[in-house]
Design a protein around this motif. Structure first.
Motif, PDB file in Angstrom:
ATOM      1  N   GLU A  71     -16.636 -10.205 -12.009  1.00 14.27           N
ATOM      2  CA  GLU A  71     -15.737 -10.070 -13.145  1.00 14.27           C
ATOM      3  C   GLU A  71     -14.275 -10.282 -12.724  1.00 14.27           C
ATOM      4  OE1 GLU A  71     -17.849  -7.762 -12.184  1.00 14.27           O
ATOM      5  OE2 GLU A  71     -19.434  -7.789 -13.712  1.00 14.27           O
ATOM      6  N   PHE A  72     -13.908  -9.781 -11.555  1.00 15.55           N
ATOM      7  CA  PHE A  72     -12.540  -9.887 -11.053  1.00 15.55           C
ATOM      8  C   PHE A  72     -12.586 -10.404  -9.617  1.00 15.55           C
ATOM      9  CE2 PHE A  72     -12.772  -6.338 -14.062  1.00 15.55           C
ATOM     10  CZ  PHE A  72     -11.847  -6.746 -15.022  1.00 15.55           C
ATOM     11  N   PRO A  73     -12.632 -11.733  -9.449  1.00 15.46           N
ATOM     12  CA  PRO A  73     -12.835 -12.300  -8.105  1.00 15.46           C
ATOM     13  C   PRO A  73     -11.676 -12.041  -7.141  1.00 15.46           C
ATOM     14  CG  PRO A  73     -12.343 -14.002  -9.710  1.00 15.46           C
ATOM     15  CD  PRO A  73     -12.572 -12.747 -10.485  1.00 15.46           C
ATOM     16  N   ASN A  74     -10.471 -11.827  -7.643  1.00 20.63           N
ATOM     17  CA  ASN A  74      -9.328 -11.610  -6.760  1.00 20.63           C
ATOM     18  C   ASN A  74      -8.576 -10.343  -7.165  1.00 20.63           C
ATOM     19  OD1 ASN A  74      -9.543 -14.104  -5.165  1.00 20.63           O
ATOM     20  ND2 ASN A  74      -9.087 -15.097  -7.126  1.00 20.63           N
ATOM     21  N   LYS A  75      -9.299  -9.256  -7.271  1.00 18.94           N
ATOM     22  CA  LYS A  75      -8.718  -8.006  -7.736  1.00 18.94           C
ATOM     23  C   LYS A  75      -7.897  -7.350  -6.624  1.00 18.94           C
ATOM     24  CE  LYS A  75      -9.990  -3.696 -10.075  1.00 18.94           C
ATOM     25  NZ  LYS A  75     -11.133  -2.898 -10.595  1.00 18.94           N
ATOM     26  N   ILE A  76      -6.655  -6.968  -6.942  1.00 16.10           N
ATOM     27  CA  ILE A  76      -5.774  -6.301  -5.984  1.00 16.10           C
ATOM     28  C   ILE A  76      -5.319  -4.979  -6.579  1.00 16.10           C
ATOM     29  CG2 ILE A  76      -3.611  -6.439  -4.683  1.00 16.10           C
ATOM     30  CD1 ILE A  76      -3.841  -9.445  -4.771  1.00 16.10           C
ATOM     31  N   TYR A  77      -5.382  -3.926  -5.792  1.00 19.41           N
ATOM     32  CA  TYR A  77      -4.948  -2.603  -6.229  1.00 19.41           C
ATOM     33  C   TYR A  77      -3.496  -2.365  -5.804  1.00 19.41           C
ATOM     34  CZ  TYR A  77      -9.861  -1.576  -7.093  1.00 19.41           C
ATOM     35  OH  TYR A  77     -11.159  -1.601  -7.567  1.00 19.41           O
ATOM     36  N   PHE A  78      -2.749  -1.700  -6.661  1.00 19.06           N
ATOM     37  CA  PHE A  78      -1.375  -1.329  -6.334  1.00 19.06           C
ATOM     38  C   PHE A  78      -1.244   0.189  -6.424  1.00 19.06           C
ATOM     39  CE2 PHE A  78      -1.049  -5.719  -7.583  1.00 19.06           C
ATOM     40  CZ  PHE A  78      -0.096  -6.244  -6.718  1.00 19.06           C
ATOM     41  N   ASN A  79      -0.430   0.735  -5.544  1.00 19.60           N
ATOM     42  CA  ASN A  79      -0.256   2.179  -5.470  1.00 19.60           C
ATOM     43  C   ASN A  79       1.202   2.552  -5.687  1.00 19.60           C
ATOM     44  OD1 ASN A  79      -3.016   2.459  -4.577  1.00 19.60           O
ATOM     45  ND2 ASN A  79      -2.338   1.814  -2.539  1.00 19.60           N
ATOM     46  N   TRP A  80       1.415   3.635  -6.440  1.00 19.80           N
ATOM     47  CA  TRP A  80       2.759   4.187  -6.613  1.00 19.80           C
ATOM     48  C   TRP A  80       3.052   5.152  -5.469  1.00 19.80           C
ATOM     49  CZ3 TRP A  80       6.407   2.596  -9.882  1.00 19.80           C
ATOM     50  CH2 TRP A  80       6.024   1.889 -11.029  1.00 19.80           C
ATOM     51  N   ARG A  81       4.295   5.116  -4.990  1.00 17.35           N
ATOM     52  CA  ARG A  81       4.732   6.053  -3.961  1.00 17.35           C
ATOM     53  C   ARG A  81       6.107   6.599  -4.326  1.00 17.35           C
ATOM     54  NH1 ARG A  81       7.810   5.761   0.769  1.00 17.35           N
ATOM     55  NH2 ARG A  81       7.994   3.489   0.641  1.00 17.35           N
ATOM     56  N   LYS A  82       6.237   7.914  -4.319  1.00 14.63           N
ATOM     57  CA  LYS A  82       7.521   8.529  -4.627  1.00 14.63           C
ATOM     58  C   LYS A  82       8.493   8.310  -3.478  1.00 14.63           C
ATOM     59  CE  LYS A  82       9.743  12.860  -5.986  1.00 14.63           C
ATOM     60  NZ  LYS A  82       9.560  14.308  -6.276  1.00 14.63           N
TER      61      LYS A  82
END
Length: 205
Positions: A12-23
């Motif tokens: 479904e998402f061949p190039n899925k990238i996760y992003f993270n929030w950092r304080k």
């Protein structure tokens, strides 16, 4: 701050990238160098004069802790590999395109501030909530000279909303004469603004 995290692949998402929030923990040697609590301010990136670092310029905003008041102070958020630090900005004097206008933006909030080139930011409009004043002026901040200049102010404005184009220089040089014609928009706050083809300021709403 948002940082790129892990990546994954699925049908479904061949190039899925996760992003993270950092304080971000901001440090300053002097507590007075840290901006006071505020809302409806602007924060926009711009290069420092040596092209070695991208700064984040904070301008204006308002506070209602005791009574509603708008700010005209500015701070830069400087980043290094391991820390972030606030620094107040003292502006140099600059010429103004209008003899009846100041070269530095007056106190305001809910304005538009966005990059116009690597070394400049353009500001439009906003409001001073303490006086219920709405602005339609245009200012340019030049990080090379650390100064503001007023590009446009028009007291005979239209009271209609809509789309407005401000034609700036087609060069990255902030010393080029800007082209101004027609009647500008009425004073307003919370307008949506964007730069089109590196030389047009588009304002809506």
């Amino acid at each position: 701050k948002i940082e790129e995290g892990a990546s994954s692949s699925s049908p479904e998402f061949p190039n899925k990238i996760y992003f993270n929030w950092r304080k971000i923990d901001t440090n300053s040697l002097n507590p007075k160098h840290i901006p006071s609590p505020r809302s409806y301010h602007s924060l926009s990136p711009v290069y420092n004069p040596n092209n070695t670092q991208i700064l984040s310029l904070l301008f204006g905003g308002e506070s209602s802790q005791t009574q509603i008041s708008s700010f005209s102070d500015s701070y830069s958020l400087n980043s290094s590999s391991s820390s972030y630090e606030w620094s107040p900005i003292s502006f140099s004097s600059s010429s103004s395109s209008s003899s009846s206008s100041s070269s530095t933006p007056s106190p305001r909030s809910s304005h538009s501030l966005l990059p116009f080139s690597n070394h400049s930011l353009i500001l439009f409009g906003g409001t001073d909530s303490s006086t219920n004043t709405f602005y339609n002026d245009v200012y340019l901040f030049d990080s090379d000279s650390n100064s503001w200049s007023c590009l446009y102010v028009n007291s005979a404005t239209s009271n209609k909303g809509g789309l407005f184009k401000f034609f700036g220089s087609d060069s990255n040089s902030t010393t080029e004469t800007t082209q101004k014609s027609g009647i500008g928009p009425a004073g307003r706050s919370n307008a949506v603004a964007a730069i089109y083809k590196k030389r047009n300021l588009i304002i809506f709403g």
